[in-house]
Design a protein around this motif. Structure first.
Motif, mmCIF file in Angstrom:
data_model
loop_
_atom_site.group_PDB
_atom_site.id
_atom_site.type_symbol
_atom_site.label_atom_id
_atom_site.label_comp_id
_atom_site.label_asym_id
_atom_site.label_seq_id
_atom_site.Cartn_x
_atom_site.Cartn_y
_atom_site.Cartn_z
ATOM 1 N N CYS A 313 19.541 64.462 -60.251
ATOM 2 C CA CYS A 313 19.470 63.060 -59.854
ATOM 3 C C CYS A 313 19.624 62.955 -58.336
ATOM 4 C CB CYS A 313 20.571 62.269 -60.550
ATOM 5 S SG CYS A 313 20.626 60.523 -60.121
ATOM 6 N N MET A 314 18.655 62.328 -57.690
ATOM 7 C CA MET A 314 18.695 62.155 -56.237
ATOM 8 C C MET A 314 19.405 60.842 -55.892
ATOM 9 S SD MET A 314 15.595 61.981 -53.407
ATOM 10 C CE MET A 314 15.182 63.726 -53.519
ATOM 11 N N LEU A 315 20.321 60.911 -54.924
ATOM 12 C CA LEU A 315 21.024 59.731 -54.445
ATOM 13 C C LEU A 315 20.284 59.167 -53.242
ATOM 14 C CD1 LEU A 315 24.731 60.969 -54.611
ATOM 15 C CD2 LEU A 315 23.267 60.100 -56.451
ATOM 16 N N ILE A 316 19.864 57.933 -53.354
ATOM 17 C CA ILE A 316 19.104 57.287 -52.295
ATOM 18 C C ILE A 316 20.006 56.314 -51.541
ATOM 19 C CG2 ILE A 316 17.094 55.871 -51.743
ATOM 20 C CD1 ILE A 316 16.397 58.611 -52.916
ATOM 21 N N MET A 317 20.257 56.606 -50.274
ATOM 22 C CA MET A 317 20.968 55.734 -49.349
ATOM 23 C C MET A 317 22.292 55.202 -49.907
ATOM 24 S SD MET A 317 17.708 53.649 -47.788
ATOM 25 C CE MET A 317 18.761 52.624 -46.738
ATOM 26 N N PRO A 318 23.223 56.095 -50.276
ATOM 27 C CA PRO A 318 24.528 55.605 -50.731
ATOM 28 C C PRO A 318 25.217 54.785 -49.641
ATOM 29 C CG PRO A 318 24.565 57.993 -50.325
ATOM 30 C CD PRO A 318 23.145 57.568 -50.249
ATOM 31 N N HIS A 326 26.250 43.811 -53.776
ATOM 32 C CA HIS A 326 25.303 44.523 -52.921
ATOM 33 C C HIS A 326 25.003 45.906 -53.512
ATOM 34 C CE1 HIS A 326 25.625 42.030 -49.025
ATOM 35 N NE2 HIS A 326 26.124 41.319 -50.026
ATOM 36 N N THR A 327 23.853 46.443 -53.123
ATOM 37 C CA THR A 327 23.446 47.756 -53.625
ATOM 38 C C THR A 327 24.364 48.836 -53.071
ATOM 39 O OG1 THR A 327 21.139 47.056 -53.804
ATOM 40 C CG2 THR A 327 21.560 49.432 -53.727
ATOM 41 N N ALA A 328 24.917 49.657 -53.975
ATOM 42 C CA ALA A 328 25.786 50.761 -53.579
ATOM 43 C C ALA A 328 25.017 52.067 -53.465
ATOM 44 C CB ALA A 328 26.928 50.920 -54.573
ATOM 45 N N VAL A 329 24.069 52.290 -54.357
ATOM 46 C CA VAL A 329 23.253 53.495 -54.320
ATOM 47 C C VAL A 329 22.098 53.307 -55.289
ATOM 48 C CG1 VAL A 329 24.535 54.708 -56.159
ATOM 49 C CG2 VAL A 329 23.311 56.039 -54.411
ATOM 50 N N ARG A 330 20.987 53.977 -55.002
ATOM 51 C CA ARG A 330 19.884 54.026 -55.945
ATOM 52 C C ARG A 330 19.775 55.448 -56.484
ATOM 53 N NH1 ARG A 330 16.419 50.645 -51.653
ATOM 54 N NH2 ARG A 330 18.211 51.303 -50.436
ATOM 55 N N LEU A 331 19.554 55.575 -57.773
ATOM 56 C CA LEU A 331 19.451 56.869 -58.430
ATOM 57 C C LEU A 331 18.004 57.141 -58.757
ATOM 58 C CD1 LEU A 331 22.484 56.415 -60.864
ATOM 59 C CD2 LEU A 331 22.488 57.281 -58.506
ATOM 60 N N ALA A 332 17.518 58.309 -58.380
ATOM 61 C CA ALA A 332 16.080 58.578 -58.457
ATOM 62 C C ALA A 332 15.797 59.964 -59.021
ATOM 63 C CB ALA A 332 15.438 58.434 -57.071
ATOM 64 N N ARG A 333 14.622 60.065 -59.612
ATOM 65 C CA ARG A 333 14.109 61.342 -60.127
ATOM 66 C C ARG A 333 12.872 61.720 -59.310
ATOM 67 N NH1 ARG A 333 13.569 60.082 -65.184
ATOM 68 N NH2 ARG A 333 15.178 61.381 -66.143
ATOM 69 N N VAL A 334 12.834 62.970 -58.843
ATOM 70 C CA VAL A 334 11.656 63.457 -58.126
ATOM 71 C C VAL A 334 10.524 63.613 -59.137
ATOM 72 C CG1 VAL A 334 10.668 65.332 -56.766
ATOM 73 C CG2 VAL A 334 13.033 64.604 -56.371
ATOM 74 N N VAL A 335 9.391 62.948 -58.875
ATOM 75 C CA VAL A 335 8.274 62.963 -59.825
ATOM 76 C C VAL A 335 7.059 63.692 -59.286
ATOM 77 C CG1 VAL A 335 9.007 60.837 -60.963
ATOM 78 C CG2 VAL A 335 7.482 60.692 -58.986
ATOM 79 N N ALA A 336 7.008 63.962 -57.997
ATOM 80 C CA ALA A 336 5.857 64.665 -57.430
ATOM 81 C C ALA A 336 6.277 65.352 -56.148
ATOM 82 C CB ALA A 336 4.714 63.683 -57.147
#
Length: 336
Positions: A313-318, A326-336
């Motif tokens: 799981c990639m952490l985007i801009m914690p 407010h947004t604390a962090v976005r959780l992302a999956r590398v897809v390409a």
């Protein structure tokens, strides 16, 4: 989406005890070094269109209307330095129109070396207001007034690059918004090497989420550069490079040569919004960091644990000091 057929764990779960996977070492506020000084924008504040801060140049030849915007937040001025450099150089498009716009001039005018974070905005975050319904509300706000004065202009844009930087340590990235068109534009720019596809914030729509740029029938495209830490020299250098490549990719100035690398694309699957005033990460995570194991506790939000919903799981801009709502962090999956 799932990984290897497993349902992802809930992002939030009761926290009777701290996870043993990451020891709790709450981060301290960083000490900031201002390596770049704010630019003198006095020659450019009036603009050349009758709208303050808005400069427009018409080649007289058929082509797209291309725009680069800076200063959505008043303390993110690396982009403003680059736009001022283009204006001093007498930038001229070879086809279509080119517009350069300094967005939140009022917030920028409040910048103070002693309190560099305080000038992000005057009344509210300008990058949560880009919906006509929001602007119709009878709310007194410097930022709303400014967006109202500019929104008709953005209805004419075909390709947009919105320039930003980051408070907390993070790998540079391009946010492409929810549309495939934005992701395609980010690929054409080709740098930085991470593209993040997401749906924005619970607090309201960003400029790249504005209906003009997410409605397929318009053909308009937009993306947002997060070039690095606000006041770092490396951030300014990357901003210059990305603006040059964007203008080349749009074929209005120069040309964008192949970078030789293909950017990774990460798709945001969870946007974690702080529910309390005490959300705390268990250590100093860096944006772009990948957490290997599903279910790893990364933060505490009051009595709740925030867990990674899948492996890798990639952490985007914690955001290590996220206010409630407010947004604390976005959780992302590398897809390409």
């Amino acid at each position: 989406m799932t990984s290897a057929g497993r349902e992802p764990l809930p992002v939030r779960a009761p926290a009777p005890r701290l996870s043993e996977t990451l020891p709790p070492t709450p981060p301290r506020l960083p000490t900031f070094t201002l390596e770049i000084s704010p630019p003198d924008l006095s020659p450019w504040v009036a603009g050349n269109t009758g709208v303050p801060g808005l400069h427009q140049f018409d080649s007289g030849r058929p082509g797209p209307h291309v725009a680069v915007s800076a200063l959505m937040h008043g303390n993110e001025y690396a982009g403003a330095i680059v736009l001022a450099e283009l204006l001093r150089a007498g930038v001229t498009p070879r086809r279509g129109k080119l517009s350069l716009v300094f967005l939140n001039l009022a917030a920028f005018a409040r910048f103070d070396f002693e309190r560099p974070i305080a000038s992000r905005f005057v009344d509210e975050d300008m990058n949560r207001l880009w919906r006509r319904g929001t602007l119709d509300q009878p709310v007194a706000s410097s930022e709303r007034d400014r967006v109202r004065s500019l929104i008709g202009f953005f209805d004419t844009i075909d390709m947009l690059l919105d320039l930003h930087s980051m408070l907390w340590p993070s790998d540079p990235l391009v946010l492409s918004g929810p549309s495939e068109a934005g992701c395609a534009l980010a690929r054409e720019i080709g740098t930085p090497p991470l593209i993040v596809s997401d749906s924005g914030h619970a607090g309201g729509p960003r400029l790249i989420d504005y209906e003009r740029f997410v409605t397929p029938s318009t053909g308009a495209r937009a993306c947002l550069l997060e070039a690095g830490q606000h006041w770092a020299a490396a951030t300014l250098a990357l901003t210059r490079k990305v603006v040059s490549r964007f203008l080349g990719a749009c074929d209005v100035i120069g040309s964008a040569e192949a970078t030789g690398t293909r950017p990774r694309v990460a798709e945001v699957t969870e946007c974690v919004t702080a529910r309390t005033t005490s959300l705390t990460f268990l250590r100093n995570f860096r944006g772009g960091e990948i957490i290997p194991l599903q279910g790893t506790v990364i933060a505490l939000d009051g009595p709740e644990e925030i867990r990674t919903p899948y492996d890798d799981c990639m952490l985007i801009m914690p955001n290590h000091r996220a206010a409630r709502g407010h947004t604390a962090v976005r959780l992302a999956r590398v897809v390409a």
